[in-house]
Enzyme design. Structure first.
Site, mmCIF file in Angstrom:
data_model
loop_
_atom_site.group_PDB
_atom_site.id
_atom_site.type_symbol
_atom_site.label_atom_id
_atom_site.label_comp_id
_atom_site.label_asym_id
_atom_site.label_seq_id
_atom_site.Cartn_x
_atom_site.Cartn_y
_atom_site.Cartn_z
ATOM 1 N N THR A 173 -8.001 4.052 11.754
ATOM 2 C CA THR A 173 -9.265 3.035 11.114
ATOM 3 C C THR A 173 -10.367 2.334 12.180
ATOM 4 O O THR A 173 -9.966 2.085 13.139
ATOM 5 C CB THR A 173 -8.140 2.055 10.705
ATOM 6 O OG1 THR A 173 -7.248 2.319 9.842
ATOM 7 C CG2 THR A 173 -9.137 1.013 9.844
ATOM 8 N N HIS A 225 -9.427 -2.129 15.410
ATOM 9 C CA HIS A 225 -8.173 -2.272 14.204
ATOM 10 C C HIS A 225 -6.910 -2.521 15.092
ATOM 11 O O HIS A 225 -6.095 -2.817 14.548
ATOM 12 C CB HIS A 225 -8.458 -0.905 13.690
ATOM 13 C CG HIS A 225 -7.172 -0.495 12.774
ATOM 14 N ND1 HIS A 225 -6.994 -1.162 11.325
ATOM 15 C CD2 HIS A 225 -6.100 0.360 12.725
ATOM 16 C CE1 HIS A 225 -5.931 -0.664 10.921
ATOM 17 N NE2 HIS A 225 -5.345 0.142 11.705
ATOM 18 N N ARG A 230 1.891 -8.527 15.472
ATOM 19 C CA ARG A 230 3.493 -8.334 16.132
ATOM 20 C C ARG A 230 3.698 -8.954 17.146
ATOM 21 O O ARG A 230 4.527 -9.298 17.711
ATOM 22 C CB ARG A 230 3.564 -6.658 16.381
ATOM 23 C CG ARG A 230 3.504 -6.068 14.962
ATOM 24 C CD ARG A 230 3.750 -4.455 15.026
ATOM 25 N NE ARG A 230 2.743 -3.829 16.095
ATOM 26 C CZ ARG A 230 1.540 -3.236 15.367
ATOM 27 N NH1 ARG A 230 1.674 -3.348 14.163
ATOM 28 N NH2 ARG A 230 0.612 -2.671 16.123
ATOM 29 N N ASP A 254 -6.757 7.169 4.991
ATOM 30 C CA ASP A 254 -5.501 7.195 5.242
ATOM 31 C C ASP A 254 -4.944 6.061 4.523
ATOM 32 O O ASP A 254 -4.295 4.999 4.931
ATOM 33 C CB ASP A 254 -5.330 6.798 6.928
ATOM 34 C CG ASP A 254 -3.893 6.988 7.185
ATOM 35 O OD1 ASP A 254 -3.155 7.872 6.479
ATOM 36 O OD2 ASP A 254 -3.491 6.439 8.359
ATOM 37 N N GLU A 263 -7.551 2.783 4.431
ATOM 38 C CA GLU A 263 -7.929 3.077 6.025
ATOM 39 C C GLU A 263 -9.458 3.737 6.116
ATOM 40 O O GLU A 263 -9.146 4.901 5.760
ATOM 41 C CB GLU A 263 -7.104 3.423 6.803
ATOM 42 C CG GLU A 263 -5.893 2.498 7.089
ATOM 43 C CD GLU A 263 -4.894 2.568 8.038
ATOM 44 O OE1 GLU A 263 -4.719 3.839 8.497
ATOM 45 O OE2 GLU A 263 -4.017 1.843 8.459
ATOM 46 N N ASP A 305 -2.998 11.727 12.891
ATOM 47 C CA ASP A 305 -3.921 10.719 12.894
ATOM 48 C C ASP A 305 -3.870 9.545 14.087
ATOM 49 O O ASP A 305 -2.800 9.320 14.509
ATOM 50 C CB ASP A 305 -3.356 9.895 11.578
ATOM 51 C CG ASP A 305 -4.334 8.868 11.029
ATOM 52 O OD1 ASP A 305 -5.545 9.125 11.342
ATOM 53 O OD2 ASP A 305 -4.029 7.666 10.607
ATOM 54 N N LYS A 332 2.710 6.369 4.624
ATOM 55 C CA LYS A 332 1.464 7.022 4.771
ATOM 56 C C LYS A 332 1.498 8.477 4.061
ATOM 57 O O LYS A 332 0.491 8.794 3.681
ATOM 58 C CB LYS A 332 1.252 7.193 6.292
ATOM 59 C CG LYS A 332 1.042 6.247 7.165
ATOM 60 C CD LYS A 332 -0.019 5.474 6.967
ATOM 61 C CE LYS A 332 -0.362 4.476 8.196
ATOM 62 N NZ LYS A 332 -1.687 3.674 8.143
ATOM 63 N N GLU A 390 -11.572 6.009 8.067
ATOM 64 C CA GLU A 390 -11.250 6.595 9.361
ATOM 65 C C GLU A 390 -12.346 7.841 9.118
ATOM 66 O O GLU A 390 -12.671 8.420 8.078
ATOM 67 C CB GLU A 390 -9.957 7.295 9.338
ATOM 68 C CG GLU A 390 -8.844 6.190 9.318
ATOM 69 C CD GLU A 390 -7.634 6.729 9.743
ATOM 70 O OE1 GLU A 390 -7.461 7.898 10.489
ATOM 71 O OE2 GLU A 390 -6.664 6.187 9.539
ATOM 72 N N GLN A 399 5.443 0.597 4.942
ATOM 73 C CA GLN A 399 5.262 0.833 6.364
ATOM 74 C C GLN A 399 6.010 -0.278 7.374
ATOM 75 O O GLN A 399 6.462 0.374 8.328
ATOM 76 C CB GLN A 399 3.811 0.918 6.575
ATOM 77 C CG GLN A 399 3.262 1.333 7.967
ATOM 78 C CD GLN A 399 1.704 1.249 8.337
ATOM 79 O OE1 GLN A 399 1.080 0.761 7.417
ATOM 80 N NE2 GLN A 399 1.562 1.352 9.419
HETATM 81 CA CA CA Z 1 -4.329 5.771 10.009
#
Ligand code: CA
Length: 445
Positions: free
Chosen positions: A379, A153, A161, A252, A218, A146, A272, A220, A259
């Site tokens: 994503t 995203h 963060r 996803d 997500e 992935d 995940k 994707e 997480q």
């Molecule tokens: Ca992902």
């Protein structure tokens, strides 16, 4: 680079004698995506899974057509490879036989096809109503990588963060990815069980084990891979197209609380791996040929990628303009017959890396890919909130609730919610094609 050519299978004037295909939003004659299905056992003696192609609201049965002698030469080789319960043998053959099969199926199903009369005589044997067939994950996936190529995203997630440097120093050099779990892939329509795990909210002193409280989807694009490379021999970006079969969706599913607690320092794991949903149809590179576009120019000041990630031809035609939409259908909406609520719309042009760059990067250390391997793009979010392809972005990690058309609100997914993805490629002068849907309903853990 062996980029698929425009040929008679893209001619917008050609129509199918399968009436529902003409004007179909996803599966007109010009699409012909591959999938694996089981016909209903009550009227087909051999209900075993086999390869098919979507045409309107029908599924063209490749195995039945092969048995009826409708294929010749390379197309017959491809049809044999697509007759089993997974498409890996077809994927291993590469583009030549796959294109031959596409062209012969197109001819069989076109109103004015040379062999259309033969196919029409056999219609009841070679066509099934899609809504009574069961779809399967189209290939036995050994490896699922992935990526994280949706730059908006990545920026939205990174901002929480590190607001000053959300992407970090490597993002514009490295197509960042993690190895996800192939064993828990499932096909659209199967429910996803809310995972339990170890989670700790920032305000809590210690972690606890229990059901995920921040379950997310997500949006994707899935990249299905074909012929592999020998271990130790990287695939140059100029040859990446020879190794790509087509595109679909992957959801996803992400347990954000699990997480967030587990990811430092090695990245996503149990947050995940409880399940990922793929759409059943693989829209081939051939079908997508008219929708290739130049990769958007890198913003001024961005570094030029290292030479192994840079190819002029790939920059000129290695991106796709595919419109993506994510919806939620809640239990309340389902009960009252409401349509799903659209949460976002974005475009594959929001990817910072092309799929050829992903293939070159995955193999640049000599790692081998295999037929049926799966990549997720990461994503795909647009630059503004209307385009944000996950609830963690839309809810600012749970801080903001989103109003739905039903009068409900959502931060993260609740039991009974169904995530629905749709995608369409359009270009003037060509017939629009779509991916079909990718759906998954959350059930209590
Ligand atoms: Ca992902």
């Amino acid at each position: 680079m062996a980029i698929s050519a425009i040929d008679e299978t893209h001619d917008p004037k050609r129509q199918s004698w399968v009436g529902s295909a003409n004007g179909h939003a996803d599966f007109p004659l010009q699409n012909l995506p591959f999938g694996v299905f089981s016909p209903p056992g009550n009227y087909v003696p051999d209900a075993k899974a086999r390869g098919g192609m979507a045409i309107g609201d029908k599924i063209f049965d490749i195995k039945a057509a092969l048995a009826a002698g409708l294929f010749s030469d390379e197309a017959a080789i491809a049809a044999r490879a697509a007759s089993g319960g997974s498409l890996n043998p077809l994927m291993a053959l590469g583009a030549g036989p796959r294109v031959a099969l596409r062209r012969q199926v197109f001819d069989l199903l076109a109103t004015d096809g040379k062999n259309a009369a033969k196919a029409r005589d056999l219609a009841t044997a070679i066509l099934h109503d899609a809504d009574v067939c069961a779809m399967h994950v189209p290939a036995k996936v050994m490896s699922f990588t992935d990526f994280f190529a949706g730059i908006h995203h990545a920026t939205n997630g990174g901002r929480r963060r590190n607001p000053n440097d959300p992407l970090g120093p490597n993002y514009k050099y490295v197509p960042v990815a993690y190895h996800s779990r192939a064993s828990s892939l499932q096909v659209s329509g199967q429910p996803i069980r809310r995972p339990s795990g170890q989670r700790k909210l920032p305000e809590e002193n210690a972690p606890s084990y229990g059901p995920c409280r921040k379950l997310d989807y997500e949006l994707e694009v899935a990249i299905w891979l074909g012929p592999g490379n020998r271990q130790g021999e990287p695939i140059p970006i100029s040859e990446a197209a020879d190794h790509i079969v087509g595109l679909g969706f992957v959801n996803d599913w992400s347990a954000r609380d699990i997480q967030q607690w587990e990811s430092a320092p090695l990245g996503p794991f149990l947050g995940k791996s409880f399940g990922s949903t793929v759409s059943p149809w693989i829209v081939t590179m051939e079908a997508l040929a008219p929708f290739r576009v130049a990769q958007p120019a890198r913003p001024g000041g961005d570094p030029r990628p290292l030479p192994y990630l840079w190819d002029e031809a790939d920059q000129k035609a290695g991106a796709f303009a595919i419109e993506l939409e994510a919806f939620i259908l809640t239990e309340k909406m389902r009960a009252s017959g409401q349509a799903p609520h659209r949460m976002s719309h974005s475009n594959t042009l929001d990817l910072y890396w092309t799929i050829a760059q992903m293939v070159a990067h995955q193999t640049c250390n000599g790692c081998n890919i295999e037929p049926g391997d799966l990549f997720g793009t990461g994503t795909i979010s647009g630059p503004t909130p209307e385009g944000w392809g996950s609830l963690s972005e839309l809810s600012r990690d749970g801080q903001q609730s989103n109003p739905l058309s039903s009068g409900e609100t959502r931060t993260f997914l609740e039991d009974g919610d169904e995530a629905v993805f749709r995608a369409h490629a359009r270009r003037d002068g060509y017939v629009s094609i779509g991916f079909g849907e990718c759906r998954g309903r959350v059930v209590a853990g």
